[in-house]
Design a protein around this motif. Structure first.
Motif, PDB file in Angstrom:
ATOM      1  N   ASN A 159       0.797  -1.347  -0.002  1.00  0.00           N
ATOM      2  CA  ASN A 159      -0.023  -0.107  -0.055  1.00  0.00           C
ATOM      3  C   ASN A 159       0.915   1.296  -0.010  1.00  0.00           C
ATOM      4  N   VAL A 160       2.024   1.235  -0.194  1.00  0.00           N
ATOM      5  CA  VAL A 160       2.971   2.389  -0.268  1.00  0.00           C
ATOM      6  C   VAL A 160       2.513   3.180  -1.479  1.00  0.00           C
ATOM      7  N   ALA A 161       2.256   4.514  -1.389  1.00  0.00           N
ATOM      8  CA  ALA A 161       1.718   5.475  -2.606  1.00  0.00           C
ATOM      9  C   ALA A 161       2.494   5.422  -3.436  1.00  0.00           C
ATOM     10  N   ASP A 162       2.150   5.585  -4.815  1.00  0.00           N
ATOM     11  CA  ASP A 162       3.161   5.755  -5.998  1.00  0.00           C
ATOM     12  C   ASP A 162       3.912   6.785  -5.960  1.00  0.00           C
ATOM     13  N   ASN A 163       3.742   8.031  -5.143  1.00  0.00           N
ATOM     14  CA  ASN A 163       4.575   9.190  -5.187  1.00  0.00           C
ATOM     15  C   ASN A 163       5.338   9.079  -4.113  1.00  0.00           C
ATOM     16  N   TYR A 164       5.286   8.084  -3.136  1.00  0.00           N
ATOM     17  CA  TYR A 164       5.803   8.366  -1.705  1.00  0.00           C
ATOM     18  C   TYR A 164       7.347   8.639  -1.789  1.00  0.00           C
ATOM     19  N   TYR A 165       8.107   8.196  -2.598  1.00  0.00           N
ATOM     20  CA  TYR A 165       9.536   8.506  -2.690  1.00  0.00           C
ATOM     21  C   TYR A 165       9.919   9.637  -3.623  1.00  0.00           C
ATOM     22  N   ASP A 166       8.776  10.371  -4.266  1.00  0.00           N
ATOM     23  CA  ASP A 166       9.032  11.573  -5.099  1.00  0.00           C
ATOM     24  C   ASP A 166       9.888  12.717  -4.414  1.00  0.00           C
ATOM     25  N   SER A 167       9.540  13.076  -3.297  1.00  0.00           N
ATOM     26  CA  SER A 167      10.234  14.019  -2.383  1.00  0.00           C
ATOM     27  C   SER A 167      11.647  13.741  -1.902  1.00  0.00           C
ATOM     28  N   MET A 168      12.021  12.375  -1.863  1.00  0.00           N
ATOM     29  CA  MET A 168      13.273  12.131  -1.341  1.00  0.00           C
ATOM     30  C   MET A 168      14.387  12.079  -2.471  1.00  0.00           C
ATOM     31  N   SER A 169      15.427  12.258  -2.202  1.00  0.00           N
ATOM     32  CA  SER A 169      16.444  12.142  -2.935  1.00  0.00           C
ATOM     33  C   SER A 169      17.249  10.830  -2.575  1.00  0.00           C
ATOM     34  N   VAL A 225      22.803  -9.582  -5.469  1.00  0.00           N
ATOM     35  CA  VAL A 225      22.415  -8.278  -4.541  1.00  0.00           C
ATOM     36  C   VAL A 225      22.836  -6.996  -5.360  1.00  0.00           C
ATOM     37  N   VAL A 226      22.036  -6.159  -5.415  1.00  0.00           N
ATOM     38  CA  VAL A 226      22.287  -5.040  -6.220  1.00  0.00           C
ATOM     39  C   VAL A 226      22.840  -3.897  -5.142  1.00  0.00           C
ATOM     40  N   ILE A 227      23.990  -3.404  -5.356  1.00  0.00           N
ATOM     41  CA  ILE A 227      24.735  -2.688  -4.226  1.00  0.00           C
ATOM     42  C   ILE A 227      24.785  -1.123  -4.893  1.00  0.00           C
ATOM     43  N   VAL A 228      24.409  -0.119  -4.153  1.00  0.00           N
ATOM     44  CA  VAL A 228      24.630   1.294  -4.476  1.00  0.00           C
ATOM     45  C   VAL A 228      25.083   2.137  -3.194  1.00  0.00           C
ATOM     46  N   ASP A 229      26.355   2.791  -3.558  1.00  0.00           N
ATOM     47  CA  ASP A 229      26.979   3.408  -2.430  1.00  0.00           C
ATOM     48  C   ASP A 229      27.064   2.459  -1.323  1.00  0.00           C
ATOM     49  N   ASN A 230      27.615   1.376  -1.538  1.00  0.00           N
ATOM     50  CA  ASN A 230      27.851   0.248  -0.446  1.00  0.00           C
ATOM     51  C   ASN A 230      26.746  -0.109   0.312  1.00  0.00           C
ATOM     52  N   LYS A 231      25.409  -0.025  -0.183  1.00  0.00           N
ATOM     53  CA  LYS A 231      24.221  -0.330   0.493  1.00  0.00           C
ATOM     54  C   LYS A 231      23.607  -1.359  -0.249  1.00  0.00           C
ATOM     55  N   ASN A 232      22.830  -2.252   0.240  1.00  0.00           N
ATOM     56  CA  ASN A 232      22.143  -3.608  -0.239  1.00  0.00           C
ATOM     57  C   ASN A 232      20.872  -3.068  -0.793  1.00  0.00           C
ATOM     58  N   VAL A 233      20.566  -2.818  -2.059  1.00  0.00           N
ATOM     59  CA  VAL A 233      19.255  -2.465  -2.571  1.00  0.00           C
ATOM     60  C   VAL A 233      18.099  -3.399  -2.060  1.00  0.00           C
ATOM     61  N   ASN A 234      18.410  -4.849  -2.462  1.00  0.00           N
ATOM     62  CA  ASN A 234      17.411  -5.854  -2.121  1.00  0.00           C
ATOM     63  C   ASN A 234      16.944  -5.911  -0.532  1.00  0.00           C
ATOM     64  N   GLU A 235      17.753  -5.538   0.273  1.00  0.00           N
ATOM     65  CA  GLU A 235      17.535  -5.430   1.779  1.00  0.00           C
ATOM     66  C   GLU A 235      16.601  -4.223   1.888  1.00  0.00           C
ATOM     67  N   MET A 236      16.960  -3.087   1.315  1.00  0.00           N
ATOM     68  CA  MET A 236      16.507  -1.719   1.446  1.00  0.00           C
ATOM     69  C   MET A 236      14.861  -2.009   0.903  1.00  0.00           C
ATOM     70  N   LEU A 237      14.609  -2.594  -0.138  1.00  0.00           N
ATOM     71  CA  LEU A 237      13.104  -2.993  -0.447  1.00  0.00           C
ATOM     72  C   LEU A 237      12.510  -3.706   0.487  1.00  0.00           C
ATOM     73  N   LEU A 238      13.165  -4.503   0.900  1.00  0.00           N
ATOM     74  CA  LEU A 238      12.469  -5.282   2.173  1.00  0.00           C
ATOM     75  C   LEU A 238      12.068  -4.315   3.504  1.00  0.00           C
ATOM     76  N   LYS A 239      12.896  -3.923   3.756  1.00  0.00           N
ATOM     77  CA  LYS A 239      12.954  -2.860   5.173  1.00  0.00           C
ATOM     78  C   LYS A 239      11.812  -1.709   4.730  1.00  0.00           C
ATOM     79  N   GLU A 240      11.739  -1.240   3.580  1.00  0.00           N
ATOM     80  CA  GLU A 240      10.848  -0.326   3.130  1.00  0.00           C
ATOM     81  C   GLU A 240       9.403  -0.689   2.764  1.00  0.00           C
ATOM     82  N   GLY A 241       9.277  -1.997   3.212  1.00  0.00           N
ATOM     83  CA  GLY A 241       8.004  -2.776   2.887  1.00  0.00           C
ATOM     84  C   GLY A 241       7.275  -2.585   1.432  1.00  0.00           C
TER      85      GLY A 241
END
Length: 172
Positions: free
Chosen positions: A40-50, A138-154
């Motif tokens: 249920n995360v809104a389509d535009n939820y990440y628009d204002s974040m860098s 695992v995709v890594i950006v700026d030494n961060k695990n994108v796969n993990e971030m997707l899960l933690k963001e829900g």
């Protein structure tokens, strides 16, 4: 005539047992039953974040970059294309498919972090590619695990299909 019917029946039973046995051996149906995942995360939820705002929320990964290239296309939240020709399937996660609620938010999240940027991939050493020929990793950006971030963001669910070098349950 009777022996032909019996032989056909036995053949059908043997074939069915083989199909069921192969399914159990591969374990795909037993381990992953996710289908039609949505959130249920809104389509535009990440628009204002860098991208940096998002990356700053996460710790560095212990994954190791095995290849590095520019992300040239984001297909959806769990598949990207790289400038070296590789198609990467983010291992251990599943995001909504096109037409399913949450698709756009998951895809936009990955686009914000990856598109037209240099990314690294830690390729799954236990299962290098999927049935579509995509590299699993695992995709890594700026030494961060994108796969993990997707899960933690829900905005993704765990999709653990052994064998895999990675345990996505540890990323939640």
């Amino acid at each position: 005539m009777i022996s032909i019917k019996i032989n056909v029946s036995k053949t059908i039973i043997v074939l069915l047992l083989l199909v069921v046995g192969l399914g159990l051996l591969t374990g795909v149906s037993a381990r992953y039953v996710g289908d039609g995942y949505s959130h249920n995360v809104a389509d535009n939820y990440y628009d204002s974040m860098s991208a940096q705002d998002i990356l700053n929320k996460y710790n560095d990964t212990t994954c190791h970059a095995e290849e590095t290239a520019v992300c040239t296309k984001v297909v959806d939240g769990d598949t990207i294309y790289l400038s070296n020709g590789d198609k990467i399937r983010l291992v251990g996660v599943n995001t909504p498919e096109r037409g399913v609620q949450g698709y756009k938010a998951s895809k936009e999240f990955v686009k914000k972090l990856c598109l037209n940027k240099q990314v690294s991939v830690d390729v799954d050493d236990k299962k290098h590619s999927d049935k579509y020929g995509r590299t699993l990793g695992v995709v890594i950006v700026d030494n961060k695990n994108v796969n993990e971030m997707l899960l933690k963001e829900g905005i993704a669910e765990v999709m653990y299909i052994p064998p895999s070098e990675f345990n996505p349950y540890s990323w939640q």
